[in-house]
Scaffold this motif. Structure first.
Motif, PDB file in Angstrom:
ATOM      1  N   TYR A 156       0.851  -1.188   0.000  1.00 59.74           N
ATOM      2  CA  TYR A 156       0.000   0.000   0.000  1.00 59.74           C
ATOM      3  C   TYR A 156       0.890   1.241   0.000  1.00 59.74           C
ATOM      4  O   TYR A 156       1.867   1.320   0.767  1.00 59.74           O
ATOM      5  N   ILE A 157       0.556   2.217  -0.835  1.00 59.18           N
ATOM      6  CA  ILE A 157       1.335   3.453  -0.956  1.00 59.18           C
ATOM      7  C   ILE A 157       0.394   4.621  -0.709  1.00 59.18           C
ATOM      8  O   ILE A 157      -0.603   4.781  -1.420  1.00 59.18           O
ATOM      9  N   HIS A 158       0.702   5.440   0.302  1.00 57.61           N
ATOM     10  CA  HIS A 158      -0.208   6.522   0.684  1.00 57.61           C
ATOM     11  C   HIS A 158       0.278   7.867   0.150  1.00 57.61           C
ATOM     12  O   HIS A 158       1.420   8.268   0.386  1.00 57.61           O
ATOM     13  N   ILE A 159      -0.599   8.541  -0.570  1.00 56.71           N
ATOM     14  CA  ILE A 159      -0.373   9.912  -1.039  1.00 56.71           C
ATOM     15  C   ILE A 159      -1.276  10.809  -0.187  1.00 56.71           C
ATOM     16  O   ILE A 159      -2.496  10.788  -0.349  1.00 56.71           O
ATOM     17  N   PRO A 160      -0.727  11.583   0.745  1.00 61.26           N
ATOM     18  CA  PRO A 160      -1.547  12.186   1.805  1.00 61.26           C
ATOM     19  C   PRO A 160      -2.252  13.489   1.461  1.00 61.26           C
ATOM     20  O   PRO A 160      -2.936  14.042   2.314  1.00 61.26           O
ATOM     21  N   TRP A 161      -2.121  13.997   0.232  1.00 59.58           N
ATOM     22  CA  TRP A 161      -2.695  15.308  -0.073  1.00 59.58           C
ATOM     23  C   TRP A 161      -3.994  15.192  -0.864  1.00 59.58           C
ATOM     24  O   TRP A 161      -4.177  14.263  -1.657  1.00 59.58           O
ATOM     25  N   CYS A 162      -4.881  16.144  -0.637  1.00 56.19           N
ATOM     26  CA  CYS A 162      -6.085  16.278  -1.451  1.00 56.19           C
ATOM     27  C   CYS A 162      -6.310  17.766  -1.700  1.00 56.19           C
ATOM     28  O   CYS A 162      -5.683  18.619  -1.057  1.00 56.19           O
ATOM     29  N   ILE A 163      -7.176  18.079  -2.643  1.00 56.02           N
ATOM     30  CA  ILE A 163      -7.434  19.489  -2.955  1.00 56.02           C
ATOM     31  C   ILE A 163      -8.251  20.145  -1.846  1.00 56.02           C
ATOM     32  O   ILE A 163      -7.974  21.276  -1.439  1.00 56.02           O
ATOM     33  N   ARG A 164      -9.244  19.409  -1.333  1.00 56.73           N
ATOM     34  CA  ARG A 164     -10.066  19.951  -0.254  1.00 56.73           C
ATOM     35  C   ARG A 164     -10.578  18.805   0.602  1.00 56.73           C
ATOM     36  O   ARG A 164     -10.955  17.754   0.093  1.00 56.73           O
ATOM     37  N   LYS A 165     -10.575  19.001   1.899  1.00 57.10           N
ATOM     38  CA  LYS A 165     -11.046  17.988   2.836  1.00 57.10           C
ATOM     39  C   LYS A 165     -12.572  17.951   2.826  1.00 57.10           C
ATOM     40  O   LYS A 165     -13.232  18.981   3.025  1.00 57.10           O
ATOM     41  N   CYS A 166     -13.141  16.768   2.589  1.00 57.11           N
ATOM     42  CA  CYS A 166     -14.595  16.634   2.578  1.00 57.11           C
ATOM     43  C   CYS A 166     -15.124  16.615   4.009  1.00 57.11           C
ATOM     44  O   CYS A 166     -14.452  16.120   4.922  1.00 57.11           O
ATOM     45  N   PRO A 167     -16.342  17.116   4.235  1.00 59.68           N
ATOM     46  CA  PRO A 167     -16.853  17.248   5.605  1.00 59.68           C
ATOM     47  C   PRO A 167     -17.107  15.934   6.326  1.00 59.68           C
ATOM     48  O   PRO A 167     -17.220  15.910   7.547  1.00 59.68           O
ATOM     49  N   TYR A 168     -17.200  14.816   5.586  1.00 58.33           N
ATOM     50  CA  TYR A 168     -17.464  13.509   6.185  1.00 58.33           C
ATOM     51  C   TYR A 168     -16.204  12.666   6.332  1.00 58.33           C
ATOM     52  O   TYR A 168     -16.231  11.598   6.938  1.00 58.33           O
ATOM     53  N   CYS A 169     -15.065  13.128   5.792  1.00 61.41           N
ATOM     54  CA  CYS A 169     -13.877  12.294   5.651  1.00 61.41           C
ATOM     55  C   CYS A 169     -13.057  12.258   6.930  1.00 61.41           C
ATOM     56  O   CYS A 169     -12.654  13.299   7.457  1.00 61.41           O
ATOM     57  N   ASP A 170     -12.782  11.020   7.419  1.00 59.11           N
ATOM     58  CA  ASP A 170     -11.905  10.873   8.577  1.00 59.11           C
ATOM     59  C   ASP A 170     -10.599  10.174   8.203  1.00 59.11           C
ATOM     60  O   ASP A 170      -9.838   9.753   9.067  1.00 59.11           O
ATOM     61  N   PHE A 171     -10.336  10.030   6.889  1.00 62.44           N
ATOM     62  CA  PHE A 171      -9.051   9.483   6.451  1.00 62.44           C
ATOM     63  C   PHE A 171      -7.956  10.510   6.725  1.00 62.44           C
ATOM     64  O   PHE A 171      -8.215  11.718   6.784  1.00 62.44           O
ATOM     65  N   TYR A 172      -6.737  10.010   6.847  1.00 64.85           N
ATOM     66  CA  TYR A 172      -5.651  10.931   7.139  1.00 64.85           C
ATOM     67  C   TYR A 172      -5.187  11.584   5.840  1.00 64.85           C
ATOM     68  O   TYR A 172      -4.564  10.954   4.995  1.00 64.85           O
ATOM     69  N   SER A 173      -5.529  12.854   5.689  1.00 62.41           N
ATOM     70  CA  SER A 173      -5.130  13.580   4.482  1.00 62.41           C
ATOM     71  C   SER A 173      -4.992  15.056   4.816  1.00 62.41           C
ATOM     72  O   SER A 173      -5.530  15.547   5.816  1.00 62.41           O
ATOM     73  N   HIS A 174      -4.262  15.763   3.961  1.00 59.34           N
ATOM     74  CA  HIS A 174      -4.000  17.191   4.145  1.00 59.34           C
ATOM     75  C   HIS A 174      -4.425  17.938   2.893  1.00 59.34           C
ATOM     76  O   HIS A 174      -4.168  17.476   1.771  1.00 59.34           O
ATOM     77  N   GLU A 175      -5.050  19.082   3.072  1.00 61.94           N
ATOM     78  CA  GLU A 175      -5.362  19.915   1.919  1.00 61.94           C
ATOM     79  C   GLU A 175      -4.075  20.463   1.317  1.00 61.94           C
ATOM     80  O   GLU A 175      -3.161  20.865   2.029  1.00 61.94           O
ATOM     81  N   LYS A 176      -4.016  20.439  -0.012  1.00 63.31           N
ATOM     82  CA  LYS A 176      -2.834  20.938  -0.733  1.00 63.31           C
ATOM     83  C   LYS A 176      -2.961  22.448  -0.900  1.00 63.31           C
ATOM     84  O   LYS A 176      -3.757  22.940  -1.685  1.00 63.31           O
ATOM     85  N   HIS A 177      -2.169  23.197  -0.127  1.00 65.53           N
ATOM     86  CA  HIS A 177      -2.247  24.655  -0.168  1.00 65.53           C
ATOM     87  C   HIS A 177      -1.177  25.273  -1.079  1.00 65.53           C
ATOM     88  O   HIS A 177      -1.173  26.472  -1.299  1.00 65.53           O
ATOM     89  N   SER A 178      -0.261  24.452  -1.558  1.00 70.14           N
ATOM     90  CA  SER A 178       0.803  24.958  -2.427  1.00 70.14           C
ATOM     91  C   SER A 178       1.149  23.878  -3.432  1.00 70.14           C
ATOM     92  O   SER A 178       0.404  22.900  -3.592  1.00 70.14           O
TER      93      SER A 178
END
Length: 408
Positions: free
Chosen positions: A37-59
């Motif tokens: 398993y390979i985790h890419i931790p960034w997303c464009i925007r965090k969804c209001p229901y999401c509890d997965f470990y991710s970070h919004e991409k601000h740059s």
């Protein structure tokens, strides 16, 4: 659970559970299948229901640096899995489809350099409709991705807005069309029990999904999880009777369309079950690399080890240079192995063999005699000398069934 303490440059936190093996010591004749398993931790925007470990991409995404760190993480892990072949790869997140075509090609290239990947390995990648570009996904396929999982959630514009998704209904449809153009194994993630959703809206979503000839559906009921926006600001969800009706309709509609319901939330056409996820449910081994990734590895010295990578991407990347990717590592006590197996395997609609239990836990099935008898007596399990399977009642009350196997 013992609180997780920060990792310093020369210390990895290990957990002492304080549990004994209950008089049974695991013995593994054969190591389980191994997945990556390979985790890419960034997303464009965090969804209001999401509890997965991710970070919004601000740059700008630090793609090149992160890929270099992933390679180093994999290299540091090789002694634990030396010589073992990889049966499946899953690139998840976050939003892995934020990676460039060249980035995915680089990623899969160094994975193959470091590990013996089986020729027929399932190689999956998660993607969101808001990141689809036909040329890029064609390149993903050419690099070796052979299964695509798209986070649609709904084709309804109003519901997408309530879910905080970055794509609209037209982009959702376009994404599926592009995916089916280049991949013959596509999964669609869809949710039901959404804020103020009607059964008619759900039926329209499923009808749209099936119209593309999709090979696999992951159908999840929306649940409100801690540490999410929805937990702090609960939306108006359909009542239980409406959701029960949705579930019953889904069972009938997917069966009529030729899908088998093989796991709690998973439906597949013939030959299209997700083998990476099946490996989890059948208590196989998996190495997880990347920020916040988890691993479960069976070692030749008869231990089962769990690991968690550092969760903060910046800290993870910084500490890799010092050879420290882990936040926590511990041996799974033998007393917990039976419960951990059942927690996963009971999700499978067709159940599992008692022989598999022994292969994957290193323990005799007899250690579960009492909870198996109790679950069978309550009408939650069908138990034979060779096979164990949840009943219709057990599937409906899965959480209660799983809790029966909690160790004393």
């Amino acid at each position: 659970m013992i609180p997780i303490r920060p990792v310093t440059a020369n210390r990895v936190v290990t957990r002492d559970t304080g549990k004994t093996d209950g008089g049974n010591t695991p013995h593994f004749d054969v190591l389980p299948p191994l997945a990556l398993y390979i985790h890419i931790p960034w997303c464009i925007r965090k969804c209001p229901y999401c509890d997965f470990y991710s970070h919004e991409k601000h740059s700008v995404l630090p793609e090149s640096d992160y890929l270099d760190v992933l390679r180093r993480d994999l290299e540091l892990s090789l002694p634990m899995i030396w010589g073992r072949k990889v049966s499946s790869i899953f690139i998840g997140g976050g939003t892995p489809s934020l990676l460039s075509a060249a980035g995915v090609d680089k990623l899969l290239s160094f994975v193959r350099e470091c590990l013996p990947v089986l020729p027929d390995a399932e190689i999956s990648m998660e993607a969101n409709p808001g990141t689809f570009e036909a040329g890029r996904f064609k390149s993903y396929r050419e690099s070796g991705i052979n299964r695509l999982s798209i986070g649609i959630q709904s084709f309804n514009q109003e519901l997408l807005h309530k879910l905080g998704r970055i794509h609209d209904a037209d982009e959702a449809r376009n994404a599926v069309e592009i995916a089916q153009r280049y991949f013959d194994n596509v999964n669609l993630d869809l949710m039901y029990g959404l804020p103020e959703q009607t059964q008619m809206q759900l039926q329209e979503d499923i009808s749209t999904a099936l119209s593309f000839g999709t090979q696999h559906l992951s159908l999840y009921q929306l649940t409100i999880e801690p540490n999410t926006y929805y937990f702090k600001h609960p939306p108006a969800l359909p009542d239980e009777d409406v959701v029960d009706g949705m579930q019953k309709w889904l069972e009938e509609a997917t069966a009529d369309a030729g899908f088998s319901h093989y796991e709690v939330s998973a439906y597949a056409r013939s030959g299209r079950q997700c083998w990476h996820n099946r490996n989890y449910w059948l208590f196989g081994d998996y190495l997880g690399i990347g920020a916040a990734a988890h691993s479960k590895i069976t070692l030749p010295d008869q231990r089962v080890v769990r690991q968690m990578r550092l969760r903060n991407p910046e800290l993870y990347m910084r500490n890799i240079a010092q050879g420290i990717p882990l936040e926590e590592q511990f041996d799974v006590p033998a007393a917990d192995l039976g419960f951990e197996f059942m927690l996963n395997a009971l999700r499978l609609m067709d159940g599992f063999s008692s022989v598999l239990f022994t292969e994957r836990t290193g323990l005799p099935i007899s250690i579960l005699d009492k909870p198996l008898e109790k679950a069978s007596g309550l009408g939650l399990l069908e138990v034979s000398p060779v096979h164990i399977q949840p009943t219709a009642l057990g599937k409906r009350f899965l959480n209660d069934l799983q809790q029966i196997f909690l160790p004393d």
